[in-house]
Design an enzyme around this catalytic site. Sequence first.
Site, PDB file in Angstrom:
ATOM      1  N   LYS A 190       0.830  -1.209   0.000  1.00  0.00           N
ATOM      2  CA  LYS A 190       0.000   0.000   0.000  1.00  0.00           C
ATOM      3  C   LYS A 190       0.867   1.262   0.000  1.00  0.00           C
ATOM      4  O   LYS A 190       0.634   2.211  -0.755  1.00  0.00           O
ATOM      5  CB  LYS A 190      -0.935  -0.028   1.216  1.00  0.00           C
ATOM      6  CG  LYS A 190      -1.711   1.252   1.446  1.00  0.00           C
ATOM      7  CD  LYS A 190      -2.569   1.599   0.240  1.00  0.00           C
ATOM      8  CE  LYS A 190      -3.043   3.025   0.292  1.00  0.00           C
ATOM      9  NZ  LYS A 190      -4.359   3.199   0.768  1.00  0.00           N
ATOM     10  N   CYS A 240      -3.665  10.710   1.948  1.00  0.00           N
ATOM     11  CA  CYS A 240      -2.982   9.455   1.597  1.00  0.00           C
ATOM     12  C   CYS A 240      -1.611   9.706   0.991  1.00  0.00           C
ATOM     13  O   CYS A 240      -0.589   9.399   1.592  1.00  0.00           O
ATOM     14  CB  CYS A 240      -3.852   8.673   0.628  1.00  0.00           C
ATOM     15  SG  CYS A 240      -5.541   8.530   1.214  1.00  0.00           S
TER      16      CYS A 240
HETATM   17  N1  SAJ Z   1      -2.427  14.820  -8.286  1.00  0.00           N
HETATM   18  C1  SAJ Z   1      -1.650  15.595  -9.109  1.00  0.00           C
HETATM   19  N2  SAJ Z   1      -1.334  15.123 -10.339  1.00  0.00           N
HETATM   20  C2  SAJ Z   1      -1.777  13.918 -10.803  1.00  0.00           C
HETATM   21  C3  SAJ Z   1      -2.563  13.125  -9.950  1.00  0.00           C
HETATM   22  C4  SAJ Z   1      -2.874  13.605  -8.700  1.00  0.00           C
HETATM   23  O1  SAJ Z   1      -1.224  16.701  -8.738  1.00  0.00           O
HETATM   24  O2  SAJ Z   1      -1.464  13.580 -11.945  1.00  0.00           O
HETATM   25  C5  SAJ Z   1      -2.767  15.294  -6.926  1.00  0.00           C
HETATM   26  C6  SAJ Z   1      -4.251  15.454  -6.702  1.00  0.00           C
HETATM   27  O3  SAJ Z   1      -4.716  16.684  -7.173  1.00  0.00           O
HETATM   28  C7  SAJ Z   1      -4.343  15.330  -5.203  1.00  0.00           C
HETATM   29  C8  SAJ Z   1      -3.240  14.335  -4.894  1.00  0.00           C
HETATM   30  O4  SAJ Z   1      -2.388  14.316  -6.011  1.00  0.00           O
HETATM   31  O5  SAJ Z   1      -4.047  16.559  -4.566  1.00  0.00           O
HETATM   32  C9  SAJ Z   1      -3.725  12.942  -4.611  1.00  0.00           C
HETATM   33  O6  SAJ Z   1      -4.741  12.580  -5.513  1.00  0.00           O
HETATM   34  P1  SAJ Z   1      -4.854  11.150  -6.193  1.00  0.00           P
HETATM   35  O7  SAJ Z   1      -6.033  11.158  -7.059  1.00  0.00           O
HETATM   36  O8  SAJ Z   1      -3.572  10.780  -6.831  1.00  0.00           O
HETATM   37  O9  SAJ Z   1      -4.989  10.159  -4.988  1.00  0.00           O
HETATM   38  P2  SAJ Z   1      -5.933  10.073  -3.683  1.00  0.00           P
HETATM   39  O10 SAJ Z   1      -5.164  10.603  -2.532  1.00  0.00           O
HETATM   40  O11 SAJ Z   1      -7.264  10.617  -3.918  1.00  0.00           O
HETATM   41  O12 SAJ Z   1      -6.060   8.473  -3.582  1.00  0.00           O
HETATM   42  C10 SAJ Z   1      -4.880   7.685  -3.512  1.00  0.00           C
HETATM   43  C11 SAJ Z   1      -5.033   6.522  -4.511  1.00  0.00           C
HETATM   44  N3  SAJ Z   1      -3.740   5.865  -4.696  1.00  0.00           N
HETATM   45  C12 SAJ Z   1      -3.219   5.661  -5.910  1.00  0.00           C
HETATM   46  O13 SAJ Z   1      -3.746   6.015  -6.940  1.00  0.00           O
HETATM   47  C13 SAJ Z   1      -1.919   4.923  -5.961  1.00  0.00           C
HETATM   48  C14 SAJ Z   1      -6.071   5.549  -4.011  1.00  0.00           C
HETATM   49  O14 SAJ Z   1      -6.119   4.400  -4.843  1.00  0.00           O
HETATM   50  C15 SAJ Z   1      -5.767   5.147  -2.571  1.00  0.00           C
HETATM   51  O15 SAJ Z   1      -6.731   4.238  -2.064  1.00  0.00           O
HETATM   52  C16 SAJ Z   1      -5.794   6.412  -1.729  1.00  0.00           C
HETATM   53  O16 SAJ Z   1      -4.735   7.246  -2.191  1.00  0.00           O
HETATM   54  C17 SAJ Z   1      -5.584   6.044  -0.276  1.00  0.00           C
HETATM   55  O17 SAJ Z   1      -6.582   6.005   0.454  1.00  0.00           O
HETATM   56  O18 SAJ Z   1      -4.456   5.721   0.095  1.00  0.00           O
END
Ligand code: SAJ
Length: 412
Positions: A212, A266
């Site tokens: 994870k 996360c």
């Molecule tokens: N973000 C960027 N650029 C991107 C993707 C995301 O700047 O290309 C930013 C988003 O705006 C946000 C942050 O990253 O601020 C996190 O967003 P996210 O969509 O990447 O992830 P979370 O935090 O919503 O969810 C993640 C997920 N993990 C992965 O994709 C590896 C989810 O599957 C997990 O279950 C979750 O963390 C968790 O609970 O750990």
Amino acid sequence: MSFKKVSVIGLGYIGLPTAAVVASRGIEVVGVDVNPKAVETINEGNIHIVEPDLDIVVRGVVSTGNLRATTIPEPAEAFMIAVPTPFKEGNSPDLSYIQAAANAIAPVLEKGNLVILESTSPVGATEKMAAWLAEARPDLTFPQDAGENADIKVAHCPERVLPGYVLQELVANDRVIGGLSKACSEKAVELYKTFVRGECIITNARTAEMAKLTENSFRDVNIAFANELSMISDKLKINVWELIKLANRHPRVNILNPGPGVGGHCIAVDPWFIVDSCPDEAKIIRQARLTNDSKPHYVIDQVAKAADEFKRPVIACLGLAFKADIDDLRESPAVQIVEELANKNIGQVFAVEPNVVSIPEKLVHAGVELTTLDLALERANIVVVLVDHKQFREADKTQLVTKVVFDTRGII
Ligand code: SAJ
């Protein structure tokens, strides 16, 4: 069906959807939360968080009596713990919520029960949780001492759902299941099979914990790469969005999107658990965290420089949530940027956040005004896009031609 009654401890962004989905499979689910307001809301068939379609599922399972919430744990065949694991000062993990959950369920544990830790945890946390349970219940045997024949089965099964798509991903995603023994893993698989369509893959608890953390660190490192590119591109006068689009035409390149920083509970937290365990080895993981954490300051500096050209400009900040189409303001870089801009007192700061009805007290204090998109666009001299919410993506952008625009999400 072997599980007739399941208890979910912690009814937040992970626990509540999990409880609702398990209940929708005809299993009696008792949700436990320390927040009486959340418990009351759920028992009325409503929800206290925003997640697409969750309200419909919760209303359904509460009305059939399959889901009920309480503040006091009661006996069940399986306990799924989904409580927060934040970090403390110095970026070390805070396991106090897991410990509190273990102490809360310990008195009602019975021989044959299964306890699953779903919260994202540092390596070794499941073993610690089992030790806390064993300490509280010396009359029962646990896998760390009794192995395969233990009275209580314990496993780690990290949640992996993406906010905004939780109901789909809860069912569709593969699950990594790390028991403290083979029997623990097998019993956990039996439970997950009742609602998961994806594969349930067995490993040990430590590997499941690390899997994870690895997933979220992978994403953090790749977002840091994109954020670094965005700052390099600004300096070299290159449009980073065009650059990434072109580079991604290569069959083996897939760069993520830069943004105002990385938020949420996360990705901005979990990599630190690896750094805390292995500070000498986790060099790239640490640097990615530092790069992503520096991005909000970079945005603030850019906006402040532009504000210098005006006499008390109106600065409209679009979005407060940590990402698109959710209401979650936790660890949001947008909130940090809006607060610091307002505290700098360089102009009037408007915030537009269509998914909330009120803004955090600290923003009110700083003088931030929550407004509609129309009013913000009409009055603004400077527009800062901080979140790519649907409402902003679809808005008429002709008004922006006369404004100074910082588009941290590339929607314009
Ligand atoms: N973000 C960027 N650029 C991107 C993707 C995301 O700047 O290309 C930013 C988003 O705006 C946000 C942050 O990253 O601020 C996190 O967003 P996210 O969509 O990447 O992830 P979370 O935090 O919503 O969810 C993640 C997920 N993990 C992965 O994709 C590896 C989810 O599957 C997990 O279950 C979750 O963390 C968790 O609970 O750990």
